[in-house]
Design a protein around this motif. Structure first.
Motif, mmCIF file in Angstrom:
data_model
loop_
_atom_site.group_PDB
_atom_site.id
_atom_site.type_symbol
_atom_site.label_atom_id
_atom_site.label_comp_id
_atom_site.label_asym_id
_atom_site.label_seq_id
_atom_site.Cartn_x
_atom_site.Cartn_y
_atom_site.Cartn_z
ATOM 1 N N ALA A 59 90.912 97.851 -42.894
ATOM 2 C CA ALA A 59 89.957 97.935 -43.663
ATOM 3 C C ALA A 59 89.290 96.677 -44.127
ATOM 4 N N VAL A 60 89.911 95.453 -44.043
ATOM 5 C CA VAL A 60 89.528 94.271 -44.447
ATOM 6 C C VAL A 60 88.266 94.058 -43.125
ATOM 7 N N LEU A 61 88.607 94.506 -41.919
ATOM 8 C CA LEU A 61 87.398 94.253 -40.983
ATOM 9 C C LEU A 61 86.344 95.105 -41.291
ATOM 10 N N ALA A 62 86.644 96.270 -41.596
ATOM 11 C CA ALA A 62 85.322 97.171 -42.170
ATOM 12 C C ALA A 62 84.502 96.441 -43.478
ATOM 13 N N ALA A 63 85.160 95.973 -44.313
ATOM 14 C CA ALA A 63 84.685 95.253 -45.387
ATOM 15 C C ALA A 63 83.869 94.011 -45.056
ATOM 16 N N ALA A 64 83.994 93.525 -43.801
ATOM 17 C CA ALA A 64 83.476 92.530 -43.368
ATOM 18 C C ALA A 64 82.316 92.992 -42.166
ATOM 19 N N ASN A 65 82.247 94.259 -42.342
ATOM 20 C CA ASN A 65 81.015 94.737 -41.222
ATOM 21 C C ASN A 65 81.556 94.228 -39.658
ATOM 22 N N THR A 66 82.886 94.287 -39.155
ATOM 23 C CA THR A 66 83.160 94.076 -37.938
ATOM 24 C C THR A 66 84.224 95.217 -37.551
ATOM 25 N N GLY A 67 84.878 94.853 -36.423
ATOM 26 C CA GLY A 67 85.825 96.045 -36.002
ATOM 27 C C GLY A 67 86.769 95.248 -35.042
ATOM 28 N N TRP A 68 87.876 96.132 -34.525
ATOM 29 C CA TRP A 68 88.732 95.591 -33.645
ATOM 30 C C TRP A 68 88.058 95.176 -32.276
ATOM 31 N N ASP A 69 86.912 95.791 -31.976
ATOM 32 C CA ASP A 69 86.294 95.210 -30.757
ATOM 33 C C ASP A 69 85.755 93.806 -30.819
ATOM 34 N N ARG A 70 85.496 93.199 -32.017
ATOM 35 C CA ARG A 70 85.260 91.831 -32.289
ATOM 36 C C ARG A 70 86.441 90.851 -32.591
ATOM 37 N N VAL A 71 87.509 91.563 -32.721
ATOM 38 C CA VAL A 71 88.910 90.617 -32.874
ATOM 39 C C VAL A 71 89.201 89.333 -31.719
ATOM 40 N N VAL A 72 88.937 88.196 -32.065
ATOM 41 C CA VAL A 72 89.313 87.138 -30.968
ATOM 42 C C VAL A 72 90.672 87.058 -30.979
ATOM 43 N N LYS A 73 91.578 86.791 -32.130
ATOM 44 C CA LYS A 73 93.012 86.502 -31.884
ATOM 45 C C LYS A 73 93.391 86.939 -33.134
ATOM 46 N N THR A 74 94.888 87.596 -32.752
ATOM 47 C CA THR A 74 95.730 87.866 -33.805
ATOM 48 C C THR A 74 97.083 87.178 -33.683
ATOM 49 N N THR A 75 97.780 86.876 -34.879
ATOM 50 C CA THR A 75 99.019 86.258 -34.790
ATOM 51 C C THR A 75 100.039 87.218 -35.452
ATOM 52 N N VAL A 76 101.199 87.399 -35.001
ATOM 53 C CA VAL A 76 101.992 88.529 -35.291
ATOM 54 C C VAL A 76 103.211 88.051 -35.556
ATOM 55 N N PHE A 77 103.865 88.135 -36.749
ATOM 56 C CA PHE A 77 105.174 87.581 -37.177
ATOM 57 C C PHE A 77 106.009 88.921 -37.008
ATOM 58 N N LEU A 78 107.303 88.897 -36.582
ATOM 59 C CA LEU A 78 108.045 90.017 -36.600
ATOM 60 C C LEU A 78 109.527 89.317 -36.966
ATOM 61 N N THR A 79 110.281 90.104 -37.967
ATOM 62 C CA THR A 79 111.693 89.549 -38.634
ATOM 63 C C THR A 79 112.523 89.661 -37.211
ATOM 64 N N ASP A 80 112.439 90.566 -36.190
ATOM 65 C CA ASP A 80 113.278 90.734 -35.068
ATOM 66 C C ASP A 80 112.572 91.190 -33.693
ATOM 67 N N LEU A 81 112.680 90.242 -32.874
ATOM 68 C CA LEU A 81 112.015 90.539 -31.733
ATOM 69 C C LEU A 81 112.491 91.710 -30.829
ATOM 70 N N ALA A 82 113.609 92.186 -31.254
ATOM 71 C CA ALA A 82 114.166 93.517 -30.565
ATOM 72 C C ALA A 82 113.152 94.674 -30.942
ATOM 73 N N ASP A 83 112.382 94.328 -31.750
ATOM 74 C CA ASP A 83 111.263 95.458 -32.262
ATOM 75 C C ASP A 83 110.005 95.249 -31.702
ATOM 76 N N PHE A 84 110.017 94.087 -30.765
ATOM 77 C CA PHE A 84 108.640 94.059 -29.951
ATOM 78 C C PHE A 84 107.980 95.218 -29.056
ATOM 79 N N ALA A 85 108.764 95.966 -28.295
ATOM 80 C CA ALA A 85 108.485 97.000 -27.388
ATOM 81 C C ALA A 85 107.773 98.023 -28.569
ATOM 82 N N ALA A 86 108.579 98.536 -29.586
ATOM 83 C CA ALA A 86 108.239 99.624 -30.520
ATOM 84 C C ALA A 86 106.783 99.016 -31.161
ATOM 85 N N PHE A 87 106.637 97.924 -31.719
ATOM 86 C CA PHE A 87 105.653 97.157 -32.250
ATOM 87 C C PHE A 87 104.391 97.438 -31.298
ATOM 88 N N ASN A 88 104.538 96.916 -30.091
ATOM 89 C CA ASN A 88 103.616 96.835 -29.143
ATOM 90 C C ASN A 88 102.941 98.285 -28.845
#
Length: 124
Positions: A59-88
């Motif tokens: 929704a924020v990307l759409a409001a900025a008139n851009t999309g996932w195909d223009r995303v350069v970098k994401t930073t992900v914060f997880l409280t448990d890296l055991a969730d990494f595979a399910a998150f991914n």
């Protein structure tokens, strides 16, 4: 700079904005799994929380008139890296062919007891 604000993503719960455009890039605040209409948290396992976070960021990307195909970098914060595979699995499904650079870190806690928070930088 131009502030991005949309009712289709959760309102800021502190002194910040959903996103800022500067120098041809969108910089978002971290999104947690809040439902915009109610400001209630999605609870339960990592998968529905991740889906809501990515919906909020879409929704924020759409409001900025851009999309996932223009995303350069994401930073992900997880409280448990055991969730990494399910998150991914959810992340890959939502992003499709987009493959931004990404960092994923485990943190001790996130606002409102969230299991996941994501921020991003995208071209506009």
């Amino acid at each position: 700079m131009r502030t991005i604000s949309t009712p289709n993503a959760p309102a800021a719960i502190g002194p910040y904005s959903q996103g800022q455009i500067s120098g041809g890039h969108l910089f978002t605040a971290g999104q947690i799994p809040l439902v915009p209409e109610t400001m209630e948290m999605v609870t339960g396992p990592i998968e529905p929380q991740t889906e809501q976070v990515l919906k909020n960021l879409s929704a924020v990307l759409a409001a900025a008139n851009t999309g996932w195909d223009r995303v350069v970098k994401t930073t992900v914060f997880l409280t448990d890296l055991a969730d990494f595979a399910a998150f991914n699995a959810v992340y890959e499904k939502v992003l499709g062919g987009a493959k931004p650079a990404r960092s994923t870190v485990q943190v001790a806690a996130l606002p409102r007891g969230a299991k996941v928070e994501i921020e991003l930088i995208a071209e506009v």
